[in-house]
Design a protein around this motif. Structure first.
Motif, PDB file in Angstrom:
ATOM      1  N   ALA A   2       5.334  -4.038   6.259  1.00 42.76           N
ATOM      2  CA  ALA A   2       5.001  -2.614   6.186  1.00 42.76           C
ATOM      3  C   ALA A   2       4.378  -2.277   4.839  1.00 42.76           C
ATOM      4  O   ALA A   2       3.404  -1.515   4.762  1.00 42.76           O
ATOM      5  N   LEU A   3       4.934  -2.865   3.769  1.00 38.99           N
ATOM      6  CA  LEU A   3       4.427  -2.565   2.422  1.00 38.99           C
ATOM      7  C   LEU A   3       3.013  -3.124   2.243  1.00 38.99           C
ATOM      8  O   LEU A   3       2.133  -2.455   1.707  1.00 38.99           O
ATOM      9  N   VAL A   4       2.778  -4.365   2.722  1.00 38.76           N
ATOM     10  CA  VAL A   4       1.450  -4.981   2.611  1.00 38.76           C
ATOM     11  C   VAL A   4       0.432  -4.151   3.388  1.00 38.76           C
ATOM     12  O   VAL A   4      -0.650  -3.837   2.902  1.00 38.76           O
ATOM     13  N   LEU A   5       0.805  -3.766   4.612  1.00 42.72           N
ATOM     14  CA  LEU A   5      -0.107  -2.968   5.444  1.00 42.72           C
ATOM     15  C   LEU A   5      -0.369  -1.616   4.806  1.00 42.72           C
ATOM     16  O   LEU A   5      -1.490  -1.101   4.872  1.00 42.72           O
ATOM     17  N   GLY A   6       0.654  -1.054   4.196  1.00 43.90           N
ATOM     18  CA  GLY A   6       0.489   0.243   3.537  1.00 43.90           C
ATOM     19  C   GLY A   6      -0.546   0.159   2.429  1.00 43.90           C
ATOM     20  O   GLY A   6      -1.440   1.002   2.324  1.00 43.90           O
ATOM     21  N   THR A   7      -0.464  -0.896   1.629  1.00 45.26           N
ATOM     22  CA  THR A   7      -1.432  -1.087   0.540  1.00 45.26           C
ATOM     23  C   THR A   7      -2.839  -1.259   1.109  1.00 45.26           C
ATOM     24  O   THR A   7      -3.801  -0.635   0.643  1.00 45.26           O
ATOM     25  N   SER A   8      -2.963  -2.103   2.154  1.00 38.72           N
ATOM     26  CA  SER A   8      -4.271  -2.355   2.746  1.00 38.72           C
ATOM     27  C   SER A   8      -4.843  -1.083   3.355  1.00 38.72           C
ATOM     28  O   SER A   8      -6.023  -0.771   3.182  1.00 38.72           O
ATOM     29  N   ALA A   9      -3.991  -0.360   4.085  1.00 37.68           N
ATOM     30  CA  ALA A   9      -4.459   0.853   4.758  1.00 37.68           C
ATOM     31  C   ALA A   9      -4.991   1.848   3.729  1.00 37.68           C
ATOM     32  O   ALA A   9      -6.049   2.464   3.931  1.00 37.68           O
ATOM     33  N   ALA A  10      -4.284   1.967   2.632  1.00 39.95           N
ATOM     34  CA  ALA A  10      -4.734   2.897   1.594  1.00 39.95           C
ATOM     35  C   ALA A  10      -6.069   2.442   1.015  1.00 39.95           C
ATOM     36  O   ALA A  10      -6.962   3.255   0.784  1.00 39.95           O
ATOM     37  N   ARG A  11      -6.199   1.124   0.835  1.00 36.14           N
ATOM     38  CA  ARG A  11      -7.439   0.616   0.263  1.00 36.14           C
ATOM     39  C   ARG A  11      -8.604   0.805   1.238  1.00 36.14           C
ATOM     40  O   ARG A  11      -9.689   1.217   0.873  1.00 36.14           O
ATOM     41  N   TRP A  12      -8.354   0.504   2.516  1.00 40.42           N
ATOM     42  CA  TRP A  12      -9.404   0.674   3.521  1.00 40.42           C
ATOM     43  C   TRP A  12      -9.885   2.107   3.562  1.00 40.42           C
ATOM     44  O   TRP A  12     -11.061   2.396   3.657  1.00 40.42           O
ATOM     45  N   GLN A  13      -8.897   3.001   3.502  1.00 36.96           N
ATOM     46  CA  GLN A  13      -9.244   4.403   3.667  1.00 36.96           C
ATOM     47  C   GLN A  13     -10.057   4.901   2.458  1.00 36.96           C
ATOM     48  O   GLN A  13     -11.028   5.613   2.603  1.00 36.96           O
ATOM     49  N   SER A  14      -9.648   4.497   1.277  1.00 31.96           N
ATOM     50  CA  SER A  14     -10.288   5.067   0.079  1.00 31.96           C
ATOM     51  C   SER A  14     -11.543   4.303  -0.313  1.00 31.96           C
ATOM     52  O   SER A  14     -12.555   4.900  -0.656  1.00 31.96           O
ATOM     53  N   GLY A  15     -11.521   2.987  -0.237  1.00 33.53           N
ATOM     54  CA  GLY A  15     -12.594   2.189  -0.819  1.00 33.53           C
ATOM     55  C   GLY A  15     -13.880   2.165   0.004  1.00 33.53           C
ATOM     56  O   GLY A  15     -14.969   2.034  -0.526  1.00 33.53           O
ATOM     57  N   GLN A  16     -13.794   2.294   1.314  1.00 38.61           N
ATOM     58  CA  GLN A  16     -14.960   2.007   2.141  1.00 38.61           C
ATOM     59  C   GLN A  16     -15.603   3.242   2.746  1.00 38.61           C
ATOM     60  O   GLN A  16     -16.697   3.157   3.290  1.00 38.61           O
ATOM     61  N   SER A  17     -14.988   4.346   2.660  1.00 40.68           N
ATOM     62  CA  SER A  17     -15.490   5.466   3.459  1.00 40.68           C
ATOM     63  C   SER A  17     -16.691   6.159   2.822  1.00 40.68           C
ATOM     64  O   SER A  17     -17.229   7.078   3.384  1.00 40.68           O
ATOM     65  N   ASP A  18     -17.132   5.689   1.652  1.00 43.02           N
ATOM     66  CA  ASP A  18     -18.331   6.315   1.071  1.00 43.02           C
ATOM     67  C   ASP A  18     -19.594   5.506   1.401  1.00 43.02           C
ATOM     68  O   ASP A  18     -20.614   5.686   0.766  1.00 43.02           O
TER      69      ASP A  18
END
Lengths: 226, 296
Positions: free
Chosen positions: B37-53
């Motif tokens: 859950a913690l690993v996925l949480g970190t990844s999900a946050a990164r996916w959401q913030s890093g790529q959406s621009d």
């Protein structure tokens, strides 16, 4: 000290094993509880050491009505009662010393105090050499003396004994009875259940006589409750 | 020094022979679920913030016909439209070399021949605070070049992120269920232990022990068991985690969650043995108190 008024007792939904029990014991008195096997001696003792609740009637212990006491108040009452169980109930995983020390540990005494009291008492009952021994390795008589030591170690105000000399030779029985009498002299109220009429006659203490769950005979000084 | 609570002999208690291992296994599973859950949480946050621009505009193959000049003109027209649109920070046409590089993982290095037709890709950076109206932009681009596609990484990534969050929630639900199962196991084991020690407990009760005296002995034992088993479970989980890290570190898979944990995550995991000890202790205590309340 102890007062029973119209007490009846049954186990579960079974028949009444004690019926209409009325008696009172004065503080500092010494009584026998006698009668044939199956008359209800052990059941009456169970009521006294609060292992069982009466199905009817009133039991007063140390001037308190046990029926109205909160459950958390009962342990303090039990600590004033020493019991020599018929089957001893010694803990085989503890040595003789720790078995006798049990009531003191429950009462939260310091280890130094416990060591002094237990050591002295084991010497008194002739088990000074058996401190580290498991009760499982003791003879019947030794077990009984250990059980008696545990019952009296916390200086109870009321001492109950269920056939305490059943496994002892006559000489040892006498010694233990003298021990009970000494405790009685320093103020302990004593009630001893026995079916041995010899003991009752020899020691001249008043006897309550149970038959078929009823108290059929009792001394003058126990009549006040009726 | 005499051991406290020795009035109850728990050593060799048949009711509890397997309990330490059951609890260790549960902590192991819970540790993996929480770590996941913690690993996925970190990844999900990164996916959401890093790529959406980022946006990718893709021109279909037929826009790159034999007449290269005409195609280039149309591509330039699209680049112009993009550059002029408010909210777009940068526009860059990907070179053929870059396209080949992107395709190599799928087709294999050296398998992409020079005559293989490739779509044109335009890498667009949008301003995160002032995103353009993608639907309107798409309409204008289609007019200029029919068949053009806008790949909105933001939407795709947020869907991916949402999926990750769902799996994360599942992992946490799993952890709660494991805690529930552990509690039930401790209740059953404590009841069995109560039955084994019934005579001793009854004796303690009759000579004036408060319920708390007996309950404390059980709670102390459960605390030690929960802590020891928790540490074993966490240790096994750490080994598993390191193994997974070792085996996945060689993979060149950009979307694979990176198996790494922050200090805060490690602290959460380190708290699991404490949690198992607390659950075991509290459960044992209440189970014993409830059972003792039935004595007169």
């Amino acid at each position: 000290m102890v007062r029973f008024e119209n007490v009846g007792m049954r186990y579960g939904d079974g028949p009444e094993v004690l019926r209409d029990i009325n008696f009172a014991l004065d503080a500092g008195s010494f009584h026998f509880l006698t009668g044939p096997s199956g008359a209800g001696k052990s059941s009456l003792l169970r009521l006294l050491y609060l292992a069982h609740r009466p199905s009817r009637g009133l039991i007063t212990l140390f001037d308190r009505d046990t029926a109205t006491m909160a459950r958390h108040e009962l342990p303090a009452l039990r600590r004033q009662i020493g019991v020599v169980f018929q089957d001893f109930r010694l803990l085989d995983h503890l040595n003789a010393f720790d078995n006798v020390a049990l009531p003191l540990r429950i009462a939260g005494l310091a280890e130094a105090e416990i060591a002094a009291q237990v050591g002295e008492l084991l010497e008194w009952v002739g088990l000074a050499d058996a401190l580290e021994v498991s009760p499982a390795t003791l003879s019947g008589g030794e077990k009984q003396r250990l059980a008696i030591a545990r019952a009296v170690v916390a200086r109870p105000e009321l001492l109950l004994a269920d056939e305490p000399t059943g496994n002892l030779d006559p000489e040892l029985s006498l010694r233990l009875f003298h021990l009970f009498e000494e405790l009685n002299k320093i103020g302990t109220t004593v009630l001893i259940a026995t079916h041995s009429s010899e003991l009752v006659e020899k020691f001249k203490h008043p006897a309550l006589f149970l038959a078929e769950g009823r108290l059929v005979m009792r001394p003058e000084n126990t009549l006040r409750a009726s | 020094m005499r051991e406290r609570g020795a009035e109850l002999a728990f050593d060799g208690d048949p009711a509890n022979r397997y309990l330490p291992w059951i609890v260790a296994l549960m902590v192991y599973l819970a540790s993996l679920a929480v770590a996941g859950a913690l690993v996925l949480g970190t990844s999900a946050a990164r996916w959401q913030s890093g790529q959406s621009d980022r946006l990718t505009v893709q021109l279909p193959l037929h826009l790159a016909p034999q007449d290269g000049v005409a195609a280039d003109t149309r591509i330039q027209a699209i680049m112009d439209i993009l550059s002029e649109t408010a909210g777009i920070a940068a526009v860059r046409r990907l070179e053929r070399d870059e396209l080949v590089f992107l395709l190599e993982p799928w087709l294999g290095a050296g398998n992409i021949t020079d005559d293989l037709p490739l779509p044109e890709l335009i890498d667009v950076t949008v301003e995160r605070d002032a995103r353009p109206d993608l639907d309107a932009l798409k309409q204008r681009l289609i007019k200029a070049a029919p068949g053009v596609e806008i790949d909105d990484h933001g939407r795709w990534m947020s869907r991916l992120s949402a999926a990750a969050r769902a799996v994360q929630a599942l992992a946490l639900a799993l952890t709660v269920m494991i805690a529930g199962a552990a509690t039930a196991t401790v209740v059953v084991a404590t009841r069995a232990s109560l039955a084994v020690h019934r005579e001793t407990i009854e004796l303690l009760h009759l000579i004036g022990a408060q319920d708390g005296f007996v309950a404390r002995a059980f709670a102390r034992r459960a605390l030690a068991l929960g802590l020891r088993s928790g540490l074993i479970g966490l240790g096994l989980a750490a080994l598993t985690f390191i193994f997974l890290q070792q085996t996945t570190s060689g993979l060149d898979a950009p979307l694979m969650p990176r198996i790494e944990l922050s200090i805060a995550s490690l602290a959460v995991l380190a708290a699991l043995p404490l949690a198992s000890a607390a659950i075991a202790m509290v459960t044992a205590r209440f189970t014993v108190l409830k059972a003792l309340a039935k004595l007169p």
